[in-house]
Design an enzyme around this catalytic site. Structure first.
Site, mmCIF file in Angstrom:
data_model
loop_
_atom_site.group_PDB
_atom_site.id
_atom_site.type_symbol
_atom_site.label_atom_id
_atom_site.label_comp_id
_atom_site.label_asym_id
_atom_site.label_seq_id
_atom_site.Cartn_x
_atom_site.Cartn_y
_atom_site.Cartn_z
ATOM 1 N N CYS A 75 0.808 -1.212 0.000
ATOM 2 C CA CYS A 75 0.000 0.000 0.000
ATOM 3 C C CYS A 75 0.844 1.265 0.000
ATOM 4 O O CYS A 75 0.332 2.342 -0.307
ATOM 5 C CB CYS A 75 -0.951 0.018 1.200
ATOM 6 S SG CYS A 75 -0.100 -0.051 2.799
ATOM 7 N N ARG A 102 4.461 1.199 -1.174
ATOM 8 C CA ARG A 102 5.698 1.097 -1.961
ATOM 9 C C ARG A 102 5.522 0.123 -3.119
ATOM 10 O O ARG A 102 4.751 -0.844 -3.020
ATOM 11 C CB ARG A 102 6.879 0.650 -1.093
ATOM 12 C CG ARG A 102 6.870 -0.812 -0.687
ATOM 13 C CD ARG A 102 8.104 -1.179 0.146
ATOM 14 N NE ARG A 102 8.130 -0.404 1.373
ATOM 15 C CZ ARG A 102 8.998 0.571 1.631
ATOM 16 N NH1 ARG A 102 9.936 0.872 0.754
ATOM 17 N NH2 ARG A 102 8.940 1.233 2.767
ATOM 18 N N GLU A 139 6.463 -0.780 11.851
ATOM 19 C CA GLU A 139 5.306 -1.659 11.622
ATOM 20 C C GLU A 139 5.797 -2.992 11.051
ATOM 21 O O GLU A 139 6.699 -3.044 10.224
ATOM 22 C CB GLU A 139 4.282 -0.972 10.711
ATOM 23 C CG GLU A 139 4.756 -0.641 9.303
ATOM 24 C CD GLU A 139 4.473 -1.746 8.312
ATOM 25 O OE1 GLU A 139 3.774 -2.703 8.681
ATOM 26 O OE2 GLU A 139 4.969 -1.649 7.188
ATOM 27 N N GLY A 140 5.193 -4.072 11.531
ATOM 28 C CA GLY A 140 5.681 -5.402 11.200
ATOM 29 C C GLY A 140 5.092 -6.023 9.950
ATOM 30 O O GLY A 140 5.548 -7.089 9.524
ATOM 31 N N GLN A 141 4.094 -5.386 9.338
ATOM 32 C CA GLN A 141 3.455 -5.983 8.170
ATOM 33 C C GLN A 141 4.405 -6.143 6.994
ATOM 34 O O GLN A 141 4.243 -7.038 6.168
ATOM 35 C CB GLN A 141 2.256 -5.124 7.743
ATOM 36 C CG GLN A 141 1.043 -5.279 8.639
ATOM 37 C CD GLN A 141 0.542 -6.705 8.670
ATOM 38 O OE1 GLN A 141 0.087 -7.246 7.674
ATOM 39 N NE2 GLN A 141 0.636 -7.336 9.831
ATOM 40 N N GLY A 162 -8.471 -10.263 3.423
ATOM 41 C CA GLY A 162 -7.059 -10.538 3.190
ATOM 42 C C GLY A 162 -6.240 -10.382 4.451
ATOM 43 O O GLY A 162 -6.770 -10.280 5.561
ATOM 44 N N MET A 209 -4.351 -7.867 5.611
ATOM 45 C CA MET A 209 -4.522 -6.616 6.344
ATOM 46 C C MET A 209 -5.873 -6.585 7.054
ATOM 47 O O MET A 209 -5.986 -6.090 8.179
ATOM 48 C CB MET A 209 -4.389 -5.418 5.409
ATOM 49 C CG MET A 209 -4.406 -4.071 6.132
ATOM 50 S SD MET A 209 -3.042 -3.843 7.280
ATOM 51 C CE MET A 209 -1.742 -3.350 6.147
#
Length: 438
Positions: free
Chosen positions: A50, A52, A114-116, A191, A193
């Site tokens: 979302c 990059r 952030e770990g996502q 999904g 996220m």
């Protein structure tokens, strides 16, 4: 061959442009293969999230490859190059390694720490492996970057210092709605996220969670994990009318929630999709608050974070990244000289065997015991002569100019360039293939 990164992110481009360049599904697979088929590219991986879009490639020409990858990003997005070029960044060789390690460590995210991103890079790696566009160079680099990211999150407070986008969004929601416990929440999408959003809501004490997705079965599975319920996609408008807090993150290419679907009242919508799931016109409705990636990019992303703790954690993570980059590059440079050392020892062995053959022909009366003794003596002499320079060249190869030492060795001993290349091919073929290669 060297690693090249060409991309754009929330740091260099507005969300509107990222929306146009972002790819997923079949479009992502097509871009991946188009990159890998380029004349100057041996391996390829694409990270598209979302905030990059980055192309990683192993290339044999810097300028030609930069031009090709930039052109492919423009072609696949439909964005003219004169508009896209101003927002692109390029990282090559050492800087490419440092960039990927920093990305996985959470230093380059919209919300620091952030770990996502680790899951997103892991998904990009898996796709490239499945599509056959990845080779040993990128595979090792990405695997190492994931280990670095995991280490950064394990050893520092970067996770706590920089909450995920979902966590930041919920902090903003509480500013508008007050405590969210007891509120009705709607998650649109099923999904990764969306799953994170549902889990975060559940941990925050929200017990009334509804999940809506185009595929009802996926919505039901996600809802079950948080003790919520699922609804058909056709019920979205009705569920919006009942919800206080909405988190939307689908893979749709068009708007999913329009202004006429939302009832004007106190309500908070968090749009984490790229492209947008929620029509920006929703902001004009009385009582309704809409936060999306663009508004977070413009200043809301750090809401609720501890600046002192974040600074300390960021410093610690930067130290880890610097340490890991140095170790990776040293090992990689040392590995580059190995084929040359093997070639040198191979040539020395050939010389020894040839001279021993001549000795046997000239002195046929040598008995077996004497021949073995001479053979061992000659081989020991050669090994001792080669030991110091080969150990030293491996040490020197770890320096930034290490390639020059291997090149000097090839020139001094007139080594056949085909031998180091053959060794590299055997090494890159992986375990179990060396015997076949030889």
């Amino acid at each position: 061959m060297s690693v090249l990164v060409v991309g754009l992110s929330h740091r260099t481009a507005p969300v509107a442009l990222l929306e146009r360049v972002s790819v997923s599904g079949d479009a992502l697979v097509k871009l991946l293969h188009d990159v890998q088929r380029d004349l100057h590219v041996a391996e390829a991986m694409v990270v598209s999230t979302c905030n990059r879009v980055e192309v990683y490639a192993e290339v044999d020409r810097f300028h030609a490859a930069v031009t090709s990858l930039s052109r492919l990003l423009g072609t696949h997005s439909g964005v003219p190059m004169e508009q896209l070029a101003a927002h692109l960044y390029v990282h090559y060789e050492d800087r490419a390694v440092e960039h990927l390690f920093s990305v996985c460590a959470g230093l380059d995210s919209m919300v620091v720490g952030e770990g996502q991103i680790l899951g997103q890079v892991r998904s990009a790696l898996k796709l490239a492996q499945e599509e056959g566009t990845l080779g040993p160079t990128l595979n090792e680099l990405v695997q190492q970057s994931l280990r670095v990211g995991k280490r950064a999150h394990t050893e520092t407070g970067i996770d706590r210092a920089g909450a995920s986008l979902v966590g930041v969004g919920l902090t903003l929601a509480e500013r508008v709605l007050g405590p969210i416990q007891g509120r009705r929440a709607l998650v649109v999408g099923a999904g990764s996220m969306s799953a994170l959003s549902a889990a975060t809501l559940h941990r925050a004490g929200v017990t009334d969670i509804v999940v809506v997705n185009r595929t009802y079965e996926r919505a039901a599975r996600l809802a079950q994990t948080v003790g919520g319920r699922a609804a058909e996609f056709g019920e979205l408008t009705a569920e919006l009318a009942r919800a206080d807090l909405v988190v939307s993150c689908t893979g749709a290419t068009d708007v999913v929630i329009t202004a006429d679907m939302v009832t004007p009242r106190e309500m908070f919508l968090l749009d984490l999709a790229l492209p947008h799931d929620v029509d920006p016109a929703v902001r004009n409705l009385p009582g309704v608050t809409l936060v999306d990636l663009e508004s977070m990019q413009n200043g809301d992303a750090d809401a609720g974070t501890d600046d002192g703790g974040r600074a300390e954690a960021v410093t610690a993570v930067r130290g880890i990244v610097a340490e890991e980059v140095t170790a990776y590059l040293s090992a990689e440079r040392a590995a580059r000289v190995t084929p040359t050392v093997v070639a040198l020892r191979s040539k020395a062995a050939q010389v020894v065997e040839a001279e021993l053959g001549r000795l046997t022909a000239r002195v046929p009366e040598l008995d077996g015991r004497m021949r073995d003794e001479v053979t061992q003596t000659v081989r020991r002499v050669v090994d001792k002569l080669l030991h110091e320079p080969t150990v030293r060249v491996k040490q020197l190869a770890e320096s930034p100019a290490g390639d020059h030492y291997a090149e000097a060795l090839r020139e001094l001993f007139n080594l056949d360039p085909k031998v180091p290349d053959a060794v590299r091919r055997i090494e890159k073929s992986g375990p179990g293939k060396k015997e076949a290669g030889l």
